[in-house]
Design a protein around this motif. Structure first.
Motif, PDB file in Angstrom:
ATOM      1  N   ARG A   1      -7.330 -21.664   5.037  1.00  0.00           N
ATOM      2  CA  ARG A   1      -7.346 -22.093   6.432  1.00  0.00           C
ATOM      3  C   ARG A   1      -6.132 -22.968   6.789  1.00  0.00           C
ATOM      4  O   ARG A   1      -5.592 -22.888   7.903  1.00  0.00           O
ATOM      5  CB  ARG A   1      -8.648 -22.858   6.700  1.00  0.00           C
ATOM      6  N   ILE A   2      -5.696 -23.813   5.876  1.00  0.00           N
ATOM      7  CA  ILE A   2      -4.665 -24.787   6.215  1.00  0.00           C
ATOM      8  C   ILE A   2      -3.240 -24.269   6.066  1.00  0.00           C
ATOM      9  O   ILE A   2      -2.302 -24.953   6.445  1.00  0.00           O
ATOM     10  CB  ILE A   2      -4.813 -26.086   5.389  1.00  0.00           C
ATOM     11  N   ASP A   3      -3.060 -23.064   5.536  1.00  0.00           N
ATOM     12  CA  ASP A   3      -1.689 -22.609   5.308  1.00  0.00           C
ATOM     13  C   ASP A   3      -1.209 -21.586   6.335  1.00  0.00           C
ATOM     14  O   ASP A   3      -0.165 -20.965   6.149  1.00  0.00           O
ATOM     15  CB  ASP A   3      -1.529 -22.054   3.884  1.00  0.00           C
ATOM     16  N   GLN A   4      -1.954 -21.382   7.423  1.00  0.00           N
ATOM     17  CA  GLN A   4      -1.521 -20.437   8.447  1.00  0.00           C
ATOM     18  C   GLN A   4      -2.048 -20.863   9.811  1.00  0.00           C
ATOM     19  O   GLN A   4      -3.057 -21.547   9.906  1.00  0.00           O
ATOM     20  CB  GLN A   4      -1.994 -19.021   8.106  1.00  0.00           C
TER      21      GLN A   4
ATOM     22  N   VAL B   1      -5.261 -15.608   0.993  1.00  0.00           N
ATOM     23  CA  VAL B   1      -4.247 -16.117   0.074  1.00  0.00           C
ATOM     24  C   VAL B   1      -3.852 -17.527   0.509  1.00  0.00           C
ATOM     25  O   VAL B   1      -3.624 -17.777   1.696  1.00  0.00           O
ATOM     26  CB  VAL B   1      -2.997 -15.221   0.058  1.00  0.00           C
ATOM     27  N   TYR B   2      -3.773 -18.440  -0.444  1.00  0.00           N
ATOM     28  CA  TYR B   2      -3.287 -19.788  -0.149  1.00  0.00           C
ATOM     29  C   TYR B   2      -1.889 -19.928  -0.704  1.00  0.00           C
ATOM     30  O   TYR B   2      -1.653 -19.739  -1.895  1.00  0.00           O
ATOM     31  CB  TYR B   2      -4.197 -20.847  -0.757  1.00  0.00           C
ATOM     32  N   HIS B   3      -0.958 -20.274   0.152  1.00  0.00           N
ATOM     33  CA  HIS B   3       0.432 -20.433  -0.257  1.00  0.00           C
ATOM     34  C   HIS B   3       0.696 -21.917  -0.490  1.00  0.00           C
ATOM     35  O   HIS B   3       0.973 -22.661   0.443  1.00  0.00           O
ATOM     36  CB  HIS B   3       1.363 -19.876   0.809  1.00  0.00           C
ATOM     37  N   MET B   4       0.606 -22.330  -1.725  1.00  0.00           N
ATOM     38  CA  MET B   4       0.831 -23.729  -2.066  1.00  0.00           C
ATOM     39  C   MET B   4       2.279 -24.108  -1.815  1.00  0.00           C
ATOM     40  O   MET B   4       3.179 -23.294  -2.037  1.00  0.00           O
ATOM     41  CB  MET B   4       0.482 -23.977  -3.538  1.00  0.00           C
TER      42      MET B   4
ATOM     43  N   SER C   1     -12.149 -31.741  10.301  1.00  0.00           N
ATOM     44  CA  SER C   1     -12.688 -30.636   9.512  1.00  0.00           C
ATOM     45  C   SER C   1     -13.119 -29.506  10.441  1.00  0.00           C
ATOM     46  O   SER C   1     -13.355 -29.717  11.633  1.00  0.00           O
ATOM     47  CB  SER C   1     -13.880 -31.101   8.680  1.00  0.00           C
ATOM     48  N   SER C   2     -13.180 -28.311   9.909  1.00  0.00           N
ATOM     49  CA  SER C   2     -13.626 -27.154  10.676  1.00  0.00           C
ATOM     50  C   SER C   2     -14.292 -26.173   9.733  1.00  0.00           C
ATOM     51  O   SER C   2     -14.237 -26.329   8.505  1.00  0.00           O
ATOM     52  CB  SER C   2     -12.436 -26.482  11.390  1.00  0.00           C
ATOM     53  N   ASP C   3     -14.897 -25.137  10.310  1.00  0.00           N
ATOM     54  CA  ASP C   3     -15.392 -24.071   9.457  1.00  0.00           C
ATOM     55  C   ASP C   3     -14.297 -23.004   9.329  1.00  0.00           C
ATOM     56  O   ASP C   3     -13.188 -23.162   9.842  1.00  0.00           O
ATOM     57  CB  ASP C   3     -16.698 -23.486  10.007  1.00  0.00           C
ATOM     58  N   GLU C   4     -14.588 -21.917   8.633  1.00  0.00           N
ATOM     59  CA  GLU C   4     -13.552 -20.926   8.385  1.00  0.00           C
ATOM     60  C   GLU C   4     -13.107 -20.180   9.632  1.00  0.00           C
ATOM     61  O   GLU C   4     -12.103 -19.475   9.635  1.00  0.00           O
ATOM     62  CB  GLU C   4     -14.025 -19.927   7.327  1.00  0.00           C
TER      63      GLU C   4
END
Length: 216
Positions: free
Chosen positions: A34-37, A45-48, A210-213
């Motif tokens: 959620r936080i990477d786009q 996919v999470y892009h660290m 905070s949020s949901d997906e």
């Protein structure tokens, strides 16, 4: 009171309690996705953030319940900081994490599996005891302590906590910001306006909600 008329006293105000803010359970790994786009559509996919040697000098100080620094998720990146929780003999209470919240927060910052990064260093200060409550005066003391020992523009102060509007804690956050420290605060996790809580209502706090997906 005599101190009220002193030029060195900004205000006299009753101390209040802050409480730890909890993250909803069963989030799995969509929270990282959620936080990477920017779009609401998750790609799985999470892009660290890419590691750079510039991060070697960056330290995150958590004002929380300490942390179980020996946890395998941390791989030596988390260490115990100063303990502000004292018993009747003025000795530090459990110098680890007798609540669990601080370990969770450190894991979000730098846990190898669930962390936003897996390379940042964390110093876990023990401000809250097992009850998850602490007076704002103790939190202010912790902010002042960090500002006195840490490096400006290389330090993040994490405040995963909230309480009623409290001018002194907001002023402490703003003063830390003016001195070169980033203060990240929980928005409150109460489905309410972050401006109704402290320290999230401080002018220079980086307040995170905070949020949901589905971004609700």
């Amino acid at each position: 009171m005599e101190c009220e008329n002193s030029l060195s006293v900004a205000y006299v105000i009753e101390d209040e309690l802050a409480y730890l803010t909890q993250t909803p359970k069963n989030t799995m790994l969509w929270n990282l996705d959620r936080i990477d786009q920017e779009s609401n559509s998750l790609d799985g996919v999470y892009h660290m953030p890419s590691y750079s040697s510039a991060y070697d000098d960056v330290t995150v100080y958590t004002i929380d319940t300490g942390a179980r620094s020996s946890h395998e998720e941390f791989q030596g990146r988390v260490r115990q900081g100063k303990c502000f929780v004292r018993d009747q003999n003025n000795e530090c209470k459990e110098n680890g994490d007798d609540n669990g919240h601080g370990t969770h927060v450190a894991g979000v910052v730098t846990g190898k599996t669930y962390g936003v990064t897996d390379f940042l260093n964390v110093v876990a200060l023990k401000i809250f005891d097992a009850s998850g409550r602490a007076p704002f005066s103790r939190i202010i003391a912790a902010i002042s302590y960090i500002a006195s020992i840490a490096t400006p523009r290389k330090t993040v102060i994490n405040l995963s906590l909230a309480g009623n509007i409290h001018t002194p804690i907001n002023d402490a956050v703003d003063a830390a910001f003016d001195a070169g420290f980033i203060c990240v605060a929980a928005a409150g996790n109460s489905h309410a306006n972050a401006c109704e809580f402290s320290p999230s209502s401080a002018n220079n706090a980086l307040s995170v909600g905070s949020s949901d997906e589905n971004s609700r």
